[in-house]
Write a protein that holds these residues in place. Structure first.
Motif, PDB file in Angstrom:
ATOM      1  N   PRO A  41       3.137  -3.822  -2.847  1.00  0.00           N
ATOM      2  CA  PRO A  41       1.680  -3.699  -2.669  1.00  0.00           C
ATOM      3  C   PRO A  41       0.962  -4.924  -3.231  1.00  0.00           C
ATOM      4  O   PRO A  41       1.387  -5.503  -4.230  1.00  0.00           O
ATOM      5  N   CYS A  42      -0.152  -5.286  -2.576  1.00  0.00           N
ATOM      6  CA  CYS A  42      -0.923  -6.424  -3.064  1.00  0.00           C
ATOM      7  C   CYS A  42      -1.791  -6.033  -4.255  1.00  0.00           C
ATOM      8  O   CYS A  42      -2.248  -6.902  -5.004  1.00  0.00           O
ATOM      9  N   ALA A  43      -2.022  -4.734  -4.433  1.00  0.00           N
ATOM     10  CA  ALA A  43      -2.807  -4.245  -5.573  1.00  0.00           C
ATOM     11  C   ALA A  43      -2.377  -2.823  -5.894  1.00  0.00           C
ATOM     12  O   ALA A  43      -1.910  -2.084  -5.015  1.00  0.00           O
ATOM     13  N   VAL A  44      -2.541  -2.456  -7.157  1.00  0.00           N
ATOM     14  CA  VAL A  44      -2.274  -1.089  -7.625  1.00  0.00           C
ATOM     15  C   VAL A  44      -3.517  -0.636  -8.379  1.00  0.00           C
ATOM     16  O   VAL A  44      -3.933  -1.275  -9.348  1.00  0.00           O
ATOM     17  N   VAL A  45      -4.112   0.484  -7.931  1.00  0.00           N
ATOM     18  CA  VAL A  45      -5.364   0.974  -8.496  1.00  0.00           C
ATOM     19  C   VAL A  45      -5.151   2.368  -9.076  1.00  0.00           C
ATOM     20  O   VAL A  45      -4.462   3.200  -8.474  1.00  0.00           O
ATOM     21  N   GLY A  46      -5.746   2.642 -10.219  1.00  0.00           N
ATOM     22  CA  GLY A  46      -5.678   3.985 -10.783  1.00  0.00           C
ATOM     23  C   GLY A  46      -5.745   3.957 -12.295  1.00  0.00           C
ATOM     24  O   GLY A  46      -5.964   2.904 -12.905  1.00  0.00           O
ATOM     25  N   ASP A  47      -5.544   5.130 -12.894  1.00  0.00           N
ATOM     26  CA  ASP A  47      -5.521   5.163 -14.354  1.00  0.00           C
ATOM     27  C   ASP A  47      -4.175   4.709 -14.907  1.00  0.00           C
ATOM     28  O   ASP A  47      -4.011   4.563 -16.124  1.00  0.00           O
ATOM     29  N   VAL A  67      -8.386   1.748 -13.917  1.00  0.00           N
ATOM     30  CA  VAL A  67      -9.649   2.494 -13.956  1.00  0.00           C
ATOM     31  C   VAL A  67      -9.425   3.655 -14.923  1.00  0.00           C
ATOM     32  O   VAL A  67      -8.749   4.625 -14.603  1.00  0.00           O
ATOM     33  N   ALA A  68     -10.010   3.570 -16.094  1.00  0.00           N
ATOM     34  CA  ALA A  68      -9.669   4.504 -17.172  1.00  0.00           C
ATOM     35  C   ALA A  68     -10.306   5.872 -17.016  1.00  0.00           C
ATOM     36  O   ALA A  68      -9.791   6.860 -17.550  1.00  0.00           O
TER      37      ALA A  68
END
Length: 208
Positions: A41-47, A67-68
């Motif tokens: 993946p080019c990005a990983v988003v999440g807590d 993203v906390a």
């Protein structure tokens, strides 16, 4: 854009999605699912509370968007930070029922970008104010309200004109197409459309 979660995943569905939307983003442990199938993946988003150490060291530091806050799901966190005409989302259904219900909530709560969620047999998306789908005659077309909503239809065996839909009152599952084109209009952004996932390309062309 293709968005991958850590839930149930059919590798063939991911390959199909990437053929339509080749840029891959992962929501938290979706990074592990991607890497296990040979994708980066080019990005990983999440807590980032469920991603493995292996995935953390396999991707560059700049790929992670932490993203906390805990008020939203990783699907919502990722979808709200994507700038794209449309998103094909996989790995957000199956497994835990509360996770799947949260995915349908996200489709209504985060209306941009438009998203199609692929599951085991079906695809699901939030119906826009109006749309036309060129489906094979006899296709199952299910409508599920997330809030009070009314609309009109052309090309369905059981028209929805004049009906008031709402959770706990009236739903529209197991309708089907009787014409080459199905036209839907809705007076609120609150109706989920559920179709067999074989029609992903048709829906993508109509929605995006």
């Amino acid at each position: 854009m293709t968005l991958l979660g850590g839930g149930d995943l059919n590798p063939a569905d991911l390959a199909e999605s990437l053929s339509l939307a080749p840029k891959l983003v992962a929501a938290d442990s979706g990074a592990d699912a991607a890497l296990s199938l040979g994708y980066r993946p080019c990005a990983v988003v999440g807590d980032l509370d469920s991603i493995s150490d292996h995935a953390r060291v396999s991707l560059p530091d700049g790929a992670f968007i932490h993203v906390a806050e805990q008020e939203s799901t990783d699907f919502h966190k990722a979808l709200s930070r994507i700038d794209a005409p449309g998103v094909l989302a996989l790995g957000f259904t199956g497994g835990r029922n509360d996770h799947e219900l949260a995915a349908w909530h996200t489709l209504m709560a985060q209306r941009a970008p438009r998203a199609i969620v692929l599951g085991g047999a079906d695809l699901v998306f939030l119906c826009p104010a109006e749309m036309t789908l060129r489906l094979p005659i006899g296709t199952r077309v299910s409508l599920f309200p997330m809030a009070p909503v009314s609309g009109t239809s052309q090309g369905l065996e059981w028209p929805i004109d004049g009906l008031d839909f709402a959770p706990g009152r009236r739903i529209g599952t197991s309708n089907r197409s009787v014409a080459a084109s199905v036209r839907l209009t809705m007076d609120a952004a609150a109706m989920l459309v559920i179709l067999p996932k074989a029609h992903l390309r048709i829906v993508s062309a109509a929605l995006f």
